[in-house]
Design a protein around this motif. Structure first.
Motif, PDB file in Angstrom:
ATOM      1  N   GLY A 160       0.507   9.373   2.073  1.00  0.00           N
ATOM      2  CA  GLY A 160      -0.257   8.403   1.318  1.00  0.00           C
ATOM      3  C   GLY A 160      -1.291   7.686   2.163  1.00  0.00           C
ATOM      4  O   GLY A 160      -2.447   7.524   1.755  1.00  0.00           O
ATOM      5  N   LEU A 161      -0.905   7.250   3.373  1.00  0.00           N
ATOM      6  CA  LEU A 161      -1.844   6.559   4.254  1.00  0.00           C
ATOM      7  C   LEU A 161      -2.908   7.512   4.795  1.00  0.00           C
ATOM      8  O   LEU A 161      -4.064   7.120   4.970  1.00  0.00           O
ATOM      9  CB  LEU A 161      -1.095   5.882   5.406  1.00  0.00           C
ATOM     10  N   CYS A 162      -2.511   8.759   5.050  1.00  0.00           N
ATOM     11  CA  CYS A 162      -3.495   9.739   5.525  1.00  0.00           C
ATOM     12  C   CYS A 162      -4.569   9.999   4.475  1.00  0.00           C
ATOM     13  O   CYS A 162      -5.723  10.280   4.810  1.00  0.00           O
ATOM     14  CB  CYS A 162      -2.806  11.053   5.896  1.00  0.00           C
ATOM     15  N   ASP A 209      -5.426   7.737   2.090  1.00  0.00           N
ATOM     16  CA  ASP A 209      -5.931   6.466   1.581  1.00  0.00           C
ATOM     17  C   ASP A 209      -7.325   6.214   2.162  1.00  0.00           C
ATOM     18  O   ASP A 209      -7.476   5.859   3.332  1.00  0.00           O
ATOM     19  CB  ASP A 209      -4.966   5.348   1.977  1.00  0.00           C
ATOM     20  N   ILE A 210      -8.341   6.394   1.360  1.00  0.00           N
ATOM     21  CA  ILE A 210      -9.727   6.300   1.840  1.00  0.00           C
ATOM     22  C   ILE A 210     -10.040   4.914   2.383  1.00  0.00           C
ATOM     23  O   ILE A 210     -10.691   4.763   3.428  1.00  0.00           O
ATOM     24  CB  ILE A 210     -10.705   6.674   0.704  1.00  0.00           C
ATOM     25  N   GLU A 211      -9.563   3.869   1.703  1.00  0.00           N
ATOM     26  CA  GLU A 211      -9.825   2.503   2.175  1.00  0.00           C
ATOM     27  C   GLU A 211      -9.135   2.235   3.506  1.00  0.00           C
ATOM     28  O   GLU A 211      -9.742   1.701   4.437  1.00  0.00           O
ATOM     29  CB  GLU A 211      -9.357   1.482   1.139  1.00  0.00           C
ATOM     30  N   PHE A 212      -7.863   2.617   3.605  1.00  0.00           N
ATOM     31  CA  PHE A 212      -7.105   2.404   4.834  1.00  0.00           C
ATOM     32  C   PHE A 212      -7.758   3.134   6.004  1.00  0.00           C
ATOM     33  O   PHE A 212      -7.973   2.561   7.080  1.00  0.00           O
ATOM     34  CB  PHE A 212      -5.666   2.889   4.637  1.00  0.00           C
ATOM     35  N   GLN A 213      -8.084   4.386   5.813  1.00  0.00           N
ATOM     36  CA  GLN A 213      -8.703   5.175   6.873  1.00  0.00           C
ATOM     37  C   GLN A 213     -10.112   4.663   7.197  1.00  0.00           C
ATOM     38  O   GLN A 213     -10.503   4.573   8.366  1.00  0.00           O
ATOM     39  CB  GLN A 213      -8.774   6.648   6.464  1.00  0.00           C
ATOM     40  N   ARG A 221       2.459   2.578  -3.265  1.00  0.00           N
ATOM     41  CA  ARG A 221       1.637   3.369  -4.177  1.00  0.00           C
ATOM     42  C   ARG A 221       2.018   4.843  -4.109  1.00  0.00           C
ATOM     43  O   ARG A 221       1.768   5.599  -5.047  1.00  0.00           O
ATOM     44  CB  ARG A 221       0.156   3.220  -3.814  1.00  0.00           C
ATOM     45  N   SER A 222       2.586   5.248  -2.974  1.00  0.00           N
ATOM     46  CA  SER A 222       2.896   6.666  -2.747  1.00  0.00           C
ATOM     47  C   SER A 222       4.334   7.022  -3.073  1.00  0.00           C
ATOM     48  O   SER A 222       4.622   8.161  -3.448  1.00  0.00           O
ATOM     49  CB  SER A 222       2.636   7.035  -1.275  1.00  0.00           C
ATOM     50  N   ARG A 281       0.836  -1.200   0.000  1.00  0.00           N
ATOM     51  CA  ARG A 281       0.000   0.000   0.000  1.00  0.00           C
ATOM     52  C   ARG A 281       0.873   1.254   0.000  1.00  0.00           C
ATOM     53  O   ARG A 281       0.575   2.237  -0.698  1.00  0.00           O
ATOM     54  CB  ARG A 281      -0.915  -0.025   1.224  1.00  0.00           C
ATOM     55  N   MET A 282       1.962   1.243   0.784  1.00  0.00           N
ATOM     56  CA  MET A 282       2.848   2.404   0.856  1.00  0.00           C
ATOM     57  C   MET A 282       3.573   2.646  -0.460  1.00  0.00           C
ATOM     58  O   MET A 282       3.870   3.791  -0.819  1.00  0.00           O
ATOM     59  CB  MET A 282       3.858   2.214   1.985  1.00  0.00           C
TER      60      MET A 282
END
Length: 215
Positions: free
Chosen positions: A192-194, A196-200, A154-155, A151-152
């Motif tokens: 990127g994680l902040c 990331d709609i799915e992650f959040q 991607r950023s 996932r990371m």
């Protein structure tokens, strides 16, 4: 520098007009030819938070069989402390060692100033000092090591120091991900994680953690 393939017009790649003792950046030569970022960063434990690192591979065709590296700290104090602690009496160069290799450390000729390494409003924006370490937690299906690293990516592209598993149950996982650099790596992975709609949306959390190289 041609070795870094950098943009010479970017102010972050230009040498700061500062005195030598305000330089946050060091240059290392004589590192093992297959040195890892984990081995490089282990040389600077409890010295100061790391802003960025970059390893130059050997250039055998030019007579350089060992690696070189640039290490930039968030503070000038940390860089000067390395030279003072491991120097021969004058804070102009120092010697370190790993795996039987003797490593020379000098101030990097491309100087980095403390304000550039710190930047403005980071602590206000993030609720604490930024770091090359991210603390990531949440449901196990989205925070397992392979899953979160994918996932990371991607950023940003990044190099790792270490991934530490803090907790791992059937439902929950907490990790400490130690990047080689804050700038361009942990920084972008955090953003990127902040965003990331799915992650959040699935309960993932991310924050900056303590750098083991910090004081």
């Amino acid at each position: 520098s041609l070795n870094y393939n950098g943009d010479p017009t970017n102010r972050k790649n230009l040498s700061a007009r500062i005195p030598e003792d305000e330089n946050c950046s060091l240059f290392l030569t004589g590192l093992p030819p297959n040195v890892t970022y984990a081995q490089l960063l282990a040389l600077f434990r409890q010295t100061g938070r790391i802003y960025a690192t970059f390893i130059n591979p050997p250039e055998f065709h030019r007579g350089h069989p060992t690696c070189a590296a640039k290490v930039t700290f968030f503070s000038k104090r940390a860089a000067q402390e390395v030279l003072r602690r491991h120097g021969p009496g004058r804070p102009r160069h120092a010697w370190l060692s790993t795996r039987g290799y003797k490593i020379k450390v000098v101030p990097h000729r491309v100087k980095v100033s403390e304000p550039l390494a710190k930047s403005a409003n980071w602590e206000d924006d993030y609720g604490g000092p930024p770091s090359r370490v991210l603390a990531v937690s949440g449901p196990r299906e989205i925070v397992r090591v392979p899953t979160i690293l994918k996932r990371m990516r991607r950023s940003c592209y990044f190099n790792l120091d270490q991934v530490v598993v803090i907790a791992d149950t059937e439902e929950y996982c907490a990790l400490e991900i130690r990047f080689a650099s804050f700038y361009g790596q942990a920084q972008l992975a955090f953003f990127g994680l902040c965003g990331d709609i799915e992650f959040q949306g699935r309960g993932g959390k991310v924050s900056y953690g303590a750098d083991p190289c910090g004081e």
